[in-house]
Design an enzyme around this catalytic site. Structure first.
Site, PDB file in Angstrom:
ATOM      1  N   ARG A  36      12.557  54.221 -23.911  1.00 39.39           N
ATOM      2  CA  ARG A  36      11.283  53.607 -23.960  1.00 39.39           C
ATOM      3  C   ARG A  36      11.507  52.066 -23.658  1.00 39.39           C
ATOM      4  NH1 ARG A  36       7.156  53.504 -28.406  1.00 39.39           N
ATOM      5  NH2 ARG A  36       8.722  52.240 -29.248  1.00 39.39           N
ATOM      6  N   HIS A  48      -2.976  56.919 -28.472  1.00 40.14           N
ATOM      7  CA  HIS A  48      -2.873  55.390 -28.824  1.00 40.14           C
ATOM      8  C   HIS A  48      -2.502  54.686 -27.500  1.00 40.14           C
ATOM      9  CE1 HIS A  48       1.038  57.199 -29.022  1.00 40.14           C
ATOM     10  NE2 HIS A  48       1.620  55.957 -28.853  1.00 40.14           N
ATOM     11  N   ASP A 103       0.322  51.190 -26.996  1.00 42.58           N
ATOM     12  CA  ASP A 103       1.328  50.961 -27.838  1.00 42.58           C
ATOM     13  C   ASP A 103       0.950  49.429 -28.400  1.00 42.58           C
ATOM     14  OD1 ASP A 103       3.219  52.982 -27.441  1.00 42.58           O
ATOM     15  OD2 ASP A 103       3.509  52.167 -25.460  1.00 42.58           O
ATOM     16  N   HIS A 155      -2.082  57.417 -24.785  1.00 38.15           N
ATOM     17  CA  HIS A 155      -0.900  58.483 -24.436  1.00 38.15           C
ATOM     18  C   HIS A 155      -0.701  59.288 -26.075  1.00 38.15           C
ATOM     19  CE1 HIS A 155       1.466  54.787 -25.322  1.00 38.15           C
ATOM     20  NE2 HIS A 155       2.310  55.848 -25.778  1.00 38.15           N
TER      21      HIS A 155
END
Length: 308
Positions: free
Chosen positions: A283, A113, A115, A268
């Site tokens: 993150r 995917h 983000d 990722h």
């Protein structure tokens, strides 16, 4: 659509302030010779950014930093993002988010995917730091969706250029968030605030001009204008295509490692083979631009892959 291309991005690398060691043939590099926690000069940051554009994901080893320092570093690329769910809850200032996997919180990111593609303006850069590394497993993998596009045959590239893909947070993301929070009231709130969006199936990178397959397993729903069978067949093929190891690199985390990647040119996934061991990462992302496809920019492949 205006853009500023980075000249010579595919030329031989030459840096004065950093050292670059490649991880994989398609993408990925370890950066040394500079500490990202320092007050980086314009030249240092410029070379780091150039390495990011070239290699699509870069790693700094053993640079533990605070959440505030991580956000400050992110701000060199632009405006740090407010995560859409947090914005929905009234958060007005950018911050980091901690993702913890353990015996009571199952890993949920073991799929390819990019983000939050279900918003109109997805992020352009992500920064992820390892806070707790499991004793085994828990690697992160990245896929070069530019190399994957280059490896398609010319007829296939011509067919998909200009198509649009509908992205939505429903049902996968909505379900995961409802289960984690214990509140199913989140589902209609998320659906109303973020009803879904069409993005180009092939996007043009606003800095390099490269083309990339803009796919995201959990978020993509259908190719606009195709029948259900046609859309399913095409997306199934493309997801099998990007799953080839030749497009990937992989990183085994040590606490304090920092990964920075280009959300516009990569997919990722967090490998879930560490369960039930603890894996904790922090993150943050940086606001990007609305994805677009510009056929007027000449297609120049990033790499020398030939279709099979």
């Amino acid at each position: 659509m205006s853009m500023t291309l980075t000249p010579g991005i595919d030329a031989k690398e030459s840096y004065e302030t950093i050292q670059v060691s490649r991880i994989g043939g398609s993408l990925g590099a370890v950066i040394s010779g500079v500490d990202p926690r320092d007050d980086l000069s314009d030249q240092q940051f410029g070379e780091i950014h150039e390495a990011l554009l070239r290699h699509e994901v870069i790693i700094f080893r053993n640079v533990p930093m605070s959440a505030e320092a991580q956000l400050e570093l992110a701000s060199r690329w632009g405006q740090p993002s407010i995560y859409p769910l947090q914005a929905l809850m009234g958060v007005t200032e950018p911050n980091t988010s901690v993702i913890r996997d353990d015996a009571d919180s199952l890993p949920t990111t073991d799929n390819w995917h990019t983000d939050v593609t279900w918003i109109e303006v997805p992020p352009k850069v992500a920064l992820l730091q390892a806070l707790v590394a499991p004793p085994y497993g828990g690697d992160t993998m990245w896929c070069s969706i530019t190399s994957a596009y280059d490896a398609l045959s010319e007829p296939m590239r011509n067919m998909i250029d200009g198509l649009e893909l509908h992205h939505s947070n429903y049902p996968q993301y909505c379900t995961n968030m409802a289960e984690k929070s214990g509140s199913w009231d989140l589902v209609p709130l998320l659906r109303e605030a973020y009803p879904g969006v069409n993005h180009p199936l092939v996007r043009t990178h606003p800095e390099t001009g490269r083309r990339a397959l803009y796919v995201a397993t959990n978020f993509q729903q259908y190719v606009v204008g195709l029948s259900e069978n046609e859309s399913t067949a095409l997306l199934d093929f493309l997801l099998r295509h990007i799953n080839q190891p030749r497009f990937h690199c992989r990183w085994s985390w040590t606490e304090g490692d920092l990964a920075i990647w280009d959300e516009r040119s990569t997919n990722h996934r967090g490998v879930s083979d560490h369960y039930p061991e603890v894996r904790e990462v922090r993150r943050c992302t940086v606001d990007g631009d609305r994805p677009y496809f510009d056929p007027s920019i000449p297609y120049v492949p990033k790499s020398a892959y030939q279709p099979q």
